[in-house]
Design an enzyme around this catalytic site. Structure first.
Site, PDB file in Angstrom:
ATOM      1  CG  HIS A 221     -87.201 -82.093 -78.644  1.00  0.00           C
ATOM      2  ND1 HIS A 221     -86.161 -81.302 -79.027  1.00  0.00           N
ATOM      3  CD2 HIS A 221     -88.073 -82.064 -79.705  1.00  0.00           C
ATOM      4  CE1 HIS A 221     -86.369 -80.812 -80.234  1.00  0.00           C
ATOM      5  NE2 HIS A 221     -87.527 -81.248 -80.675  1.00  0.00           N
ATOM      6  CG  HIS A 260     -77.362 -81.957 -79.147  1.00  0.00           C
ATOM      7  ND1 HIS A 260     -77.407 -82.344 -80.461  1.00  0.00           N
ATOM      8  CD2 HIS A 260     -78.325 -81.015 -78.992  1.00  0.00           C
ATOM      9  CE1 HIS A 260     -78.354 -81.661 -81.084  1.00  0.00           C
ATOM     10  NE2 HIS A 260     -78.935 -80.843 -80.210  1.00  0.00           N
ATOM     11  CG  ASP A 314     -83.204 -77.118 -74.030  1.00  0.00           C
ATOM     12  OD1 ASP A 314     -83.271 -78.217 -74.606  1.00  0.00           O
ATOM     13  OD2 ASP A 314     -83.801 -76.100 -74.443  1.00  0.00           O
TER      14      ASP A 314
END
Ligand code: SDX
Length: 379
Positions: A221, A260, A314
């Protein structure tokens, strides 16, 4: 599907209705209260976006001024939290952040018998406090003294000022502000969900955010941004990408910053961050870092694009944070500084029409009943 169907990780399960934000995984669209993220990044600011997420509309000038006043006041930290941060300046930042938020809650008597109005009041205070905690954690880790926020700076500007003791240039303040807007909310992600579970027991919002920060810390995460930059640095140059990434994929390793649960196309936040990453690495003479990242993206999309694996928020954020002087172990805390708005907005929304979370699990163990075996008869 029967009553015993297990939805591992609650994949695809709808647990609540919300008006806060929407993630369109097929179209690659991110919406905050009806506004596309691109529109907000172009015209808005993190303070405005935070107000929008929590209150449901863009603020008038006077609403924004009062909101900013509360945030500014809250971003001055109490002495016991400053002492905690400086006494533990060598601890991992996200763990220290989680502890600091928990201490704030322990010291706030409102949290013991919480009312709905207190939840919102504390939630807005935390929108200002959490970024100040993150900046102070960096400041302490880098050996500096605590810096009070400056009233003539935005929340983004103060994040950089309280981190370094130097007022930021306009371009760095803008980049920080965009990063905060991009990370503010994202549907029912793991850390947001954990804040909902906590507040659904009518616990206080400090506890909800402590749960959320603990969840965000994980590498699947919020912890992925730190590991993605370390991976890009480890690969080092474009010509190494095929071998290193190919090798990891062969071993079924997950490449941080890709894939994702919801987006099966390019993450719209990654698209915006990629533009900033290209700009700041070129400016700082780190062009090879960006070229390596681009090559990793090309290789990953060529191999896994058909499975819906693309860069997520990210993958490029680390290069941008690095350009603002943040060490990689600060990246997840930076994510938390921004996501405080989404956690607060969704926790307040959920608890206003509350239902305690209590899912079931399918028991597949020994049905019994088994007879007790005295210890002397056990082998
Ligand atoms: C965030 O939920 C949110 O909205 C989160 C977030 C937010 O703003 O709150 O967007 C922020 O957490 C972004 C994600 C950051 N995490 C990472 O970058 C870690 C790497 N990504 C993976 O761990 C993974 O993509 C997940 C956990 C993000 C999502 O995975 P899923 O939906 O649980 O899917 P999966 O793990 O079951 O993978 C499906 C297939 C598998 O292959 P097969 O077993 O079918 O052959 O895709 C493969 C996986 O091996 N796969 C990857 C991969 N991600 C999925 N293979 C290599 N590298 C990857 N990154």
């Amino acid at each position: 599907m029967d009553a015993n169907t297990v939805f591992k990780g609650l994949e695809g399960v709808i647990v609540s209705e919300t008006k806060v934000g929407f993630v369109d995984g097929e179209a690659g669209r991110l919406v905050y209260r009806g506004f596309n993220i691109e529109e907000l990044v172009q015209h808005s600011s993190y303070e405005e976006v935070s107000f929008l997420l929590i209150n449901g509309h863009l603020p008038t000038a006077s609403e924004l001024k009062s909101y900013r006043d509360v945030i500014m006041k809250s971003s001055s930290l109490p002495s016991e939290v400053i002492d905690l941060i400086w006494a533990h300046s060598n601890k991992y930042p996200t763990s220290l952040l989680r502890t600091a938020v928990s201490l704030l809650g322990a010291n706030d008597t409102r949290a013991d018998h919480i009312t709905d109005s207190d939840q919102k009041e504390i939630g807005v205070e935390l929108v200002g406090k959490v970024p100040a905690l993150v900046s102070s954690i960096r400041r302490a880790a880098e050996g500096g003294k605590y810096v009070k926020p400056s009233p003539d700076l935005s929340l983004a500007g103060n994040m950089l000022y309280q981190s370094t003791g130097k007022k930021p240039d306009k371009s760095s303040e803008r980049i920080m502000d965009v990063c905060l807007m991009l990370h503010a909310d994202h549907g029912s992600n793991a850390s947001t969900f954990s804040s909902l579970v906590t507040i659904s027991s009518l616990s206080d919002i400090y506890s909800a955010l402590t749960s959320a920060i603990g969840t965000l810390k994980g590498p699947l995460h919020g912890g992925a941004n730190e590991m993605a930059l370390k991976l890009i640095m480890e690969v080092g140059k474009p010509e190494n990408v095929e071998e290193v990434i190919g090798g990891k994929l062969e071993k079924k390793e997950k490449i941080m910053g890709f894939g994702h649960r919801v987006y099966k196309v390019y993450d719209p936040r990654a698209r915006i961050l990629k533009g900033f990453a290209r700009e700041v690495t070129a400016r700082n003479g780190k062009g090879q870092l960006f070229d390596t990242a681009q090559k990793i993206e090309d290789v990953m999309i060529s191999k896994l694009g058909t499975k819906g694996i693309f860069p997520n928020v990210d993958f490029y954020s680390g290069m941008v944070y690095d350009s603002l002087g943040f060490h990689p172990d600060m990246f997840t805390s930076l994510f938390a500084a921004s996501r405080t708005s989404g956690w607060v907005a969704r926790s307040l929304e959920y608890v206003s029409d509350n239902k305690l979370f209590r899912p079931r699990s399918s028991y597949v163990g020994e049905r019994g009943p088994l007879a007790y075996i005295p210890i002397e008869k056990r082998n």
